[in-house]
Design a protein around this motif. Structure first.
Motif, PDB file in Angstrom:
ATOM      1  N   THR A   1      13.949  44.332  94.758  1.00  0.00           N
ATOM      2  CA  THR A   1      14.344  44.519  96.158  1.00  0.00           C
ATOM      3  C   THR A   1      15.107  45.824  96.297  1.00  0.00           C
ATOM      4  O   THR A   1      16.020  46.117  95.526  1.00  0.00           O
ATOM      5  CB  THR A   1      15.222  43.352  96.661  1.00  0.00           C
ATOM      6  N   THR A   2      14.697  46.612  97.266  1.00  0.00           N
ATOM      7  CA  THR A   2      15.394  47.853  97.588  1.00  0.00           C
ATOM      8  C   THR A   2      16.187  47.611  98.860  1.00  0.00           C
ATOM      9  O   THR A   2      15.641  47.187  99.869  1.00  0.00           O
ATOM     10  CB  THR A   2      14.396  49.001  97.788  1.00  0.00           C
ATOM     11  N   GLU A   3      17.466  47.871  98.820  1.00  0.00           N
ATOM     12  CA  GLU A   3      18.328  47.476  99.933  1.00  0.00           C
ATOM     13  C   GLU A   3      18.191  48.419 101.138  1.00  0.00           C
ATOM     14  O   GLU A   3      18.031  49.629 100.986  1.00  0.00           O
ATOM     15  CB  GLU A   3      19.784  47.426  99.465  1.00  0.00           C
ATOM     16  N   ASP A   4      18.272  47.797 102.327  1.00  0.00           N
ATOM     17  CA  ASP A   4      18.330  48.538 103.594  1.00  0.00           C
ATOM     18  C   ASP A   4      17.155  49.505 103.722  1.00  0.00           C
ATOM     19  O   ASP A   4      17.330  50.718 103.853  1.00  0.00           O
ATOM     20  CB  ASP A   4      19.656  49.299 103.698  1.00  0.00           C
ATOM     21  N   ASN A   5      15.975  48.951 103.731  1.00  0.00           N
ATOM     22  CA  ASN A   5      14.780  49.782 103.627  1.00  0.00           C
ATOM     23  C   ASN A   5      13.735  49.337 104.642  1.00  0.00           C
ATOM     24  O   ASN A   5      13.668  48.167 104.995  1.00  0.00           O
ATOM     25  CB  ASN A   5      14.201  49.635 102.215  1.00  0.00           C
ATOM     26  N   SER A   6      12.937  50.251 105.136  1.00  0.00           N
ATOM     27  CA  SER A   6      11.836  49.914 106.034  1.00  0.00           C
ATOM     28  C   SER A   6      10.660  50.832 105.749  1.00  0.00           C
ATOM     29  O   SER A   6      10.828  51.901 105.138  1.00  0.00           O
ATOM     30  CB  SER A   6      12.275  50.036 107.503  1.00  0.00           C
ATOM     31  N   PRO A   7       9.445  50.456 106.177  1.00  0.00           N
ATOM     32  CA  PRO A   7       8.263  51.265 105.855  1.00  0.00           C
ATOM     33  C   PRO A   7       8.292  52.687 106.409  1.00  0.00           C
ATOM     34  O   PRO A   7       7.578  53.555 105.896  1.00  0.00           O
ATOM     35  CB  PRO A   7       7.113  50.455 106.481  1.00  0.00           C
TER      36      PRO A   7
ATOM     37  N   VAL B   1      19.834  41.679 108.343  1.00  0.00           N
ATOM     38  CA  VAL B   1      21.082  41.957 107.635  1.00  0.00           C
ATOM     39  C   VAL B   1      21.139  41.136 106.343  1.00  0.00           C
ATOM     40  O   VAL B   1      20.547  40.059 106.240  1.00  0.00           O
ATOM     41  CB  VAL B   1      22.298  41.680 108.542  1.00  0.00           C
ATOM     42  N   CYS B   2      21.906  41.646 105.382  1.00  0.00           N
ATOM     43  CA  CYS B   2      21.825  41.231 103.977  1.00  0.00           C
ATOM     44  C   CYS B   2      21.907  39.733 103.730  1.00  0.00           C
ATOM     45  O   CYS B   2      20.944  39.109 103.298  1.00  0.00           O
ATOM     46  CB  CYS B   2      22.929  41.920 103.184  1.00  0.00           C
TER      47      CYS B   2
ATOM     48  N   THR C   1      23.926  38.347  94.849  1.00  0.00           N
ATOM     49  CA  THR C   1      23.697  36.995  95.373  1.00  0.00           C
ATOM     50  C   THR C   1      23.860  37.039  96.892  1.00  0.00           C
ATOM     51  O   THR C   1      22.887  37.026  97.613  1.00  0.00           O
ATOM     52  CB  THR C   1      24.641  35.979  94.729  1.00  0.00           C
ATOM     53  N   ASP C   2      25.099  37.088  97.387  1.00  0.00           N
ATOM     54  CA  ASP C   2      25.330  37.293  98.816  1.00  0.00           C
ATOM     55  C   ASP C   2      24.664  36.201  99.646  1.00  0.00           C
ATOM     56  O   ASP C   2      23.973  36.464 100.618  1.00  0.00           O
ATOM     57  CB  ASP C   2      24.807  38.667  99.231  1.00  0.00           C
ATOM     58  N   TYR C   3      24.860  34.930  99.235  1.00  0.00           N
ATOM     59  CA  TYR C   3      24.256  33.810  99.937  1.00  0.00           C
ATOM     60  C   TYR C   3      25.281  33.159 100.864  1.00  0.00           C
ATOM     61  O   TYR C   3      26.485  33.142 100.581  1.00  0.00           O
ATOM     62  CB  TYR C   3      23.759  32.756  98.942  1.00  0.00           C
TER      63      TYR C   3
ATOM     64  N   ILE D   1       3.484  39.323  87.656  1.00  0.00           N
ATOM     65  CA  ILE D   1       3.232  39.685  89.048  1.00  0.00           C
ATOM     66  C   ILE D   1       4.509  40.292  89.601  1.00  0.00           C
ATOM     67  O   ILE D   1       5.565  39.645  89.602  1.00  0.00           O
ATOM     68  CB  ILE D   1       2.802  38.459  89.873  1.00  0.00           C
ATOM     69  N   VAL D   2       4.432  41.520  90.080  1.00  0.00           N
ATOM     70  CA  VAL D   2       5.606  42.262  90.546  1.00  0.00           C
ATOM     71  C   VAL D   2       5.558  42.412  92.062  1.00  0.00           C
ATOM     72  O   VAL D   2       4.567  42.892  92.613  1.00  0.00           O
ATOM     73  CB  VAL D   2       5.689  43.653  89.883  1.00  0.00           C
ATOM     74  N   PHE D   3       6.637  42.009  92.732  1.00  0.00           N
ATOM     75  CA  PHE D   3       6.834  42.251  94.159  1.00  0.00           C
ATOM     76  C   PHE D   3       7.849  43.384  94.306  1.00  0.00           C
ATOM     77  O   PHE D   3       8.908  43.346  93.665  1.00  0.00           O
ATOM     78  CB  PHE D   3       7.445  41.034  94.863  1.00  0.00           C
ATOM     79  N   ILE D   4       7.579  44.365  95.146  1.00  0.00           N
ATOM     80  CA  ILE D   4       8.559  45.384  95.526  1.00  0.00           C
ATOM     81  C   ILE D   4       8.694  45.327  97.037  1.00  0.00           C
ATOM     82  O   ILE D   4       7.706  45.466  97.760  1.00  0.00           O
ATOM     83  CB  ILE D   4       8.125  46.792  95.088  1.00  0.00           C
ATOM     84  N   PHE D   5       9.919  45.105  97.518  1.00  0.00           N
ATOM     85  CA  PHE D   5      10.103  44.997  98.966  1.00  0.00           C
ATOM     86  C   PHE D   5      11.541  45.337  99.351  1.00  0.00           C
ATOM     87  O   PHE D   5      12.459  45.287  98.522  1.00  0.00           O
ATOM     88  CB  PHE D   5       9.745  43.583  99.455  1.00  0.00           C
ATOM     89  N   GLY D   6      11.726  45.694 100.616  1.00  0.00           N
ATOM     90  CA  GLY D   6      13.064  45.929 101.138  1.00  0.00           C
ATOM     91  C   GLY D   6      13.745  44.603 101.457  1.00  0.00           C
ATOM     92  O   GLY D   6      13.089  43.619 101.818  1.00  0.00           O
ATOM     93  N   ASP D   7      15.083  44.557 101.336  1.00  0.00           N
ATOM     94  CA  ASP D   7      15.768  43.286 101.592  1.00  0.00           C
ATOM     95  C   ASP D   7      15.988  43.050 103.086  1.00  0.00           C
ATOM     96  O   ASP D   7      16.417  41.981 103.494  1.00  0.00           O
ATOM     97  CB  ASP D   7      17.073  43.187 100.812  1.00  0.00           C
TER      98      ASP D   7
END
Length: 627
Positions: free
Chosen positions: A35-41, A76-77, A130-132, A239-245
């Motif tokens: 997960t890459t934080e604070d990210n958009s396409p 938000v996170c 974590t930040d749950y 299997i690798v997922f890459i996505f913004g949080d």
């Protein structure tokens, strides 16, 4: 580095064929979430021509799937991460406030997805955020730290690994880029194309360039993680997922339920060994809508586990999932509520090319002060330019009253600047999406139709049971709230009854509706003054005060000050201070005689948020916040 991946992988595959002892030969896929934080396409060349080149992500996309319409459900996170953790909509389980001032308990059958993987024999490692927004009654992960690694598992044990990368996090724009030497930029500020809702200034252009540069660093780190999998002989087993949080970090993105805050990049690798689990061949771009509420169920499906019925999401990958099914998915629900001290209630529905936004407290602008946001120099500059009258209509909208509902055509208006909700040609679409969204919120049911102070007192021991027991009332409140979206003459009869109801929550939403109509409802000033003076519920008194404040702002300073000082509930006090910040935004002459001695005690976080709000409301604090 990952640039050598294809060569190294070929060697490792030959080793696999000749040596049964190679690490990673499992009967179930390993799963990795990066997960890459604070990210958009908007910021990746993979999605937009002007985005950052990210060769490691792009190579993974060539050998995987790229999702065009992937979303966080919250911008938000902690709220977004809690949705990932449970596979449940935050407003149903009360994990949707950032940050949780009182965390929600998990009653049966709810439990975090890593526990299902652990029960199935997977090793689970979280590195490291974590930040749950839940009470953690037991360890969720086998290992959760900045050193957590699948390498600590038993030999041959399948694993689920999360890596969180911080290079694009909002904090990297605090007192950094505006002091960055011109020679330090790889991306050139003078070449930046600024979004239409931002002022086109040198400072904003530097922020754009800085943020693109941070993506280059993120890609370098992603390459390092992928190299590690290759070196361990695991790439074809994983299997690798890459996505913004959640969405990006520039003003009007993180924390706000626009596309810039909700939409995320998502790339998923397709190892040849596991191609039968994917609905399309490697290199495909998937058009169907997916969101975080689906991720836990999808990961379980990929691992051959049955997602539990209480999860709200549905798998978009895994055995039996077809491309036709995935591409038929055209709907995503989003939600934005309190972020630290700034309060709101926004719900969104993306359906095909259209995006519908429902602002339940529309008279509070997006730009009501939020201390963490304004650590970013561009927020402060944007506010100064708005105050000086130097913005055009689109740029200043962030600081102005919102419409109760908005409809955007994302194909022609990807930045959501032209509200079509009242356009006769689109009115039927807006109405249809309003009804669809309302029915979805009723089906959850959405707990935010009760104020957070009420939920904190009554719901958090078992939020799901609280909502189930009040389905009928939540339905009625949501229908009452949607009177904001129709003609005042058509709504006035029901609203008049609501503000006189014996039910405090009905009165609460009645006054919210009246305030949304503004001066059209000014005949109710006597009723509002009566409610302000005598209603037994302090939150109803607050909403009646807001109705009066938009008409007579300076006259409401004394009664609001008294409410702030007299309440014994810290959550109510934080709510009152939000109204004070809004009042000061619409009438800069407003000042409040409230000091630290008047603040209510609570958790350390609550006391911090109250102090932040109080500091901003002071003359010196407000000047410092926007200088």
């Amino acid at each position: 580095m990952y640039t050598r991946w294809s060569v190294v992988r070929s060697v490792l595959l030959l080793q696999l064929l000749g040596c049964s002892g190679v690490v990673g030969a499992t009967e179930r896929p390993n799963i990795v979430w990066i997960t890459t934080e604070d990210n958009s396409p908007d910021w990746l060349r993979l999605y937009e021509p002007g985005g950052a080149p990210m060769p490691n992500v792009e190579r993974l996309a060539e050998q995987g799937l790229t999702f065009e319409a992937a979303y966080a459900n919250s911008p938000v996170c902690s709220a977004a991460r809690s949705t990932l953790l449970l596979g449940c909509y935050g407003p149903r389980v009360s994990t949707h406030y950032h940050r949780a001032l009182t965390k929600a308990a998990l009653a049966e059958p709810l439990k975090p997805y890593p526990l299902y993987f652990r029960e199935a024999g997977y090793y689970t490692a979280n590195c490291s955020k974590t930040d749950y927004n839940i009470i953690e009654s037991a360890a969720i992960w086998d290992e959760s730290s900045n050193r957590a690694s699948y390498r600590n598992r038993e030999a041959g044990q399948p694993f689920f690994q999360v890596w969180s990368l911080h290079e694009t996090h909002e904090s990297r724009t605090h007192a950094t880029f505006d002091k960055k030497a011109d020679a330090a930029y790889v991306s050139k500020p003078e070449q930046m194309k600024v979004f239409p809702y931002h002022p086109d200034t040198a400072l904003f252009r530097k922020l754009y360039a800085h943020y693109l540069d941070q993506h280059r660093e993120t890609d370098r780190r992603i390459g390092g993680f992928l190299d590690q999998l290759v070196a361990d002989g695991l790439m074809e087993e994983t299997i690798v997922f890459i996505f913004g949080d959640h969405g990006g970090v520039l003003p009007r993105s993180k924390g706000y339920a626009y596309e810039s805050g909700l939409r995320v990049p998502l790339v998923v690798s397709v190892p040849k060994k596991w191609q039968h689990l994917f609905p399309a061949p490697a290199g495909s771009r998937i058009q169907g809508c997916v969101s975080f509420v689906d991720f836990a169920a999808t990961a379980m499906k990929l691992a051959g586990l049955e997602p539990p019925a209480h999860m709200d999401g549905t798998p978009f990958l895994g055995a039996g999932v077809t491309l036709e099914e995935v591409n038929r998915r055209d709907t995503v629900i989003g939600y934005a509520d309190r972020f630290d001290e700034k309060m709101d209630m926004v719900r969104t529905l993306r359906k095909g090319r259209f995006k519908y936004i429902r602002n339940y407290q529309p008279y509070h602008p997006d730009g009501v002060f939020n201390a963490y946001r304004y650590k970013q120099a561009c927020y402060r500059e944007w506010f100064r330019l708005a105050t000086a009258g130097e913005l055009n209509e689109v740029q200043r909208a962030f600081f102005e009253r919102r419409a109760p509902e908005a409809l955007y055509d994302l194909e022609s208006d990807p930045h959501e600047t032209v509200n079509l909700a009242q356009d006769p040609a689109y009115r039927a679409i807006a109405k249809s999406m309003r009804i669809e969204l309302r029915e979805a919120l009723q089906a959850m049911p959405d707990l935010s139709f009760y104020p957070e102070a009420v939920l904190a007192r009554e719901a958090l021991a078992d939020p799901v049971a609280f909502g189930e027991a009040r389905r009928h009332q939540i339905r009625a409140l949501s229908e009452l709230a949607d009177l904001q979206c129709i003609d005042f003459q058509a709504a006035s009869g029901e609203l008049a009854n609501a503000i006189q109801s014996s039910c405090s929550m009905t009165r609460y939403w009645g006054w919210m509706g009246a305030t949304a109509f503004g001066s059209e409802a000014q005949a109710w000033v006597p009723e509002a003054k009566e409610a302000l003076a005598n209603d037994t519920d302090p939150l109803v008194r607050l909403r009646a005060l807001e109705f009066l404040a938009q008409l007579e702002p300076l006259e409401m300073v004394v009664p609001l000050t008294e409410m702030i000082k007299q309440t014994t509930c810290s959550m109510e006090q934080l709510t009152f201070l939000q109204t004070a910040a809004w009042l000061q935004l619409i009438e800069p002459a407003v000042r409040f005689d409230v000091g630290e001695k008047d603040l209510r005690s609570g958790s350390k976080l609550m006391e911090t948020l109250l102090s932040i709000r109080l500091d901003y409301l002071s003359t010196a604090g407000r000047s410092a916040a926007i200088k």
